[in-house]
Design a protein around this motif. Structure first.
Motif, PDB file in Angstrom:
ATOM      1  N   GLU A  82      96.818  96.148 140.699  1.00  0.00           N
ATOM      2  CA  GLU A  82      97.093  96.316 142.061  1.00  0.00           C
ATOM      3  C   GLU A  82      96.706  97.395 142.840  1.00  0.00           C
ATOM      4  O   GLU A  82      96.017  97.248 143.876  1.00  0.00           O
ATOM      5  N   ASN A  85      93.058  97.698 142.572  1.00  0.00           N
ATOM      6  CA  ASN A  85      92.240  96.749 143.853  1.00  0.00           C
ATOM      7  C   ASN A  85      92.425  97.238 145.096  1.00  0.00           C
ATOM      8  O   ASN A  85      91.763  96.909 145.997  1.00  0.00           O
ATOM      9  N   GLU A  86      93.440  97.810 145.487  1.00  0.00           N
ATOM     10  CA  GLU A  86      94.019  98.196 146.759  1.00  0.00           C
ATOM     11  C   GLU A  86      93.016  99.139 147.289  1.00  0.00           C
ATOM     12  O   GLU A  86      92.761  99.305 148.360  1.00  0.00           O
ATOM     13  N   TYR A  87      92.815 100.228 146.279  1.00  0.00           N
ATOM     14  CA  TYR A  87      91.739 101.148 146.542  1.00  0.00           C
ATOM     15  C   TYR A  87      90.215 100.843 146.357  1.00  0.00           C
ATOM     16  O   TYR A  87      89.584 101.859 146.324  1.00  0.00           O
ATOM     17  N   GLN A  88      89.827  99.633 145.999  1.00  0.00           N
ATOM     18  CA  GLN A  88      88.551  99.110 145.642  1.00  0.00           C
ATOM     19  C   GLN A  88      88.126  99.799 144.525  1.00  0.00           C
ATOM     20  O   GLN A  88      87.133 100.413 144.588  1.00  0.00           O
ATOM     21  N   ASP A  89      89.009 100.396 143.646  1.00  0.00           N
ATOM     22  CA  ASP A  89      88.675 100.976 142.448  1.00  0.00           C
ATOM     23  C   ASP A  89      88.571 100.150 141.168  1.00  0.00           C
ATOM     24  O   ASP A  89      88.989  98.924 141.310  1.00  0.00           O
ATOM     25  N   ASP A  90      87.666 100.581 140.031  1.00  0.00           N
ATOM     26  CA  ASP A  90      87.567  99.721 138.913  1.00  0.00           C
ATOM     27  C   ASP A  90      88.850  99.710 138.253  1.00  0.00           C
ATOM     28  O   ASP A  90      89.459 100.873 137.777  1.00  0.00           O
ATOM     29  N   ASN A 144      93.830 109.610 146.822  1.00  0.00           N
ATOM     30  CA  ASN A 144      93.268 108.551 147.370  1.00  0.00           C
ATOM     31  C   ASN A 144      94.015 107.999 148.588  1.00  0.00           C
ATOM     32  O   ASN A 144      93.353 107.369 149.584  1.00  0.00           O
ATOM     33  N   LYS A 149      91.608 105.774 154.389  1.00  0.00           N
ATOM     34  CA  LYS A 149      92.239 104.632 153.285  1.00  0.00           C
ATOM     35  C   LYS A 149      93.568 104.471 153.739  1.00  0.00           C
ATOM     36  O   LYS A 149      94.096 103.146 153.485  1.00  0.00           O
ATOM     37  N   ARG A 152      93.112 101.884 156.206  1.00  0.00           N
ATOM     38  CA  ARG A 152      92.447 100.596 155.762  1.00  0.00           C
ATOM     39  C   ARG A 152      93.587  99.796 155.382  1.00  0.00           C
ATOM     40  O   ARG A 152      93.848  98.554 155.210  1.00  0.00           O
ATOM     41  N   SER A 157      94.455  95.378 154.929  1.00  0.00           N
ATOM     42  CA  SER A 157      95.006  94.865 153.444  1.00  0.00           C
ATOM     43  C   SER A 157      96.084  93.803 153.408  1.00  0.00           C
ATOM     44  O   SER A 157      96.782  93.748 154.457  1.00  0.00           O
TER      45      SER A 157
END
Length: 157
Positions: A82, A85-90, A144, A149, A152, A157
């Motif tokens: 989770e 995904n919130e940080y748009q990382d793998d 991060n 961020k 964002r 989100s």
């Protein structure tokens, strides 16, 4: 007099809208921070349960401990995904971080074997790795949670 009333009214509405926006943003950031607290708490619970397991704590049934470890691991993996995904990382970034801790808590030669011997060195290693893992997640969060961020997270989100 009416110009002053209009100015006061516009100022009041502007202030109210700004306060609502800031409060909404702060609420989202607080929610995001709570996820890190959940990760920390889950890591500590895993470490506690695994330590009892590897020290063969006679007060706990081993099958119960094994079941609790699986539940905590499911929670921790879900929280890590989770956050990624919130940080748009793998999400594999966190999977790699969790792997050593997972191996220590469940990967012993005699895991799920009632005949296993106590393993105090493994119990100690679990506690040390839990501390490292918590520090890694804290560092990840600081790196991060930039202004862009956080905006964002707060608004998109």
């Amino acid at each position: 007099m009416s110009v002053n009333v209009v100015s006061v009214f516009v100022g009041f509405i502007s202030g109210l809208l700004a306060a609502l926006v800031v409060r909404g943003w702060q609420s989202r950031i607080d929610e995001h921070s709570q996820r890190y607290n959940d990760i920390r708490d889950t890591v500590l619970k895993i470490a506690e349960v695994a330590t009892s397991y590897w020290l063969k704590n006679p007060n706990l049934q081993y099958r119960e401990i094994e079941a609790r470890l699986i539940g905590f691991w499911t929670m921790l993996n879900g929280l890590a995904v989770e956050i990624a995904n919130e940080y748009q990382d793998d999400p594999t970034i966190h999977s790699q971080r969790l792997q050593n801790f997972y191996d220590l808590t469940t990967g012993g030669e005699y895991y799920e074997n009632d005949e296993r011997d106590p393993d105090p060195s493994r119990a100690t290693a679990v506690q040390a790795e839990a501390a490292k893992l918590i520090l890694r997640f804290q560092k990840y969060r600081r790196q991060n949670l930039t202004i862009s961020k956080s905006l964002r997270i707060g608004f998109f989100s």
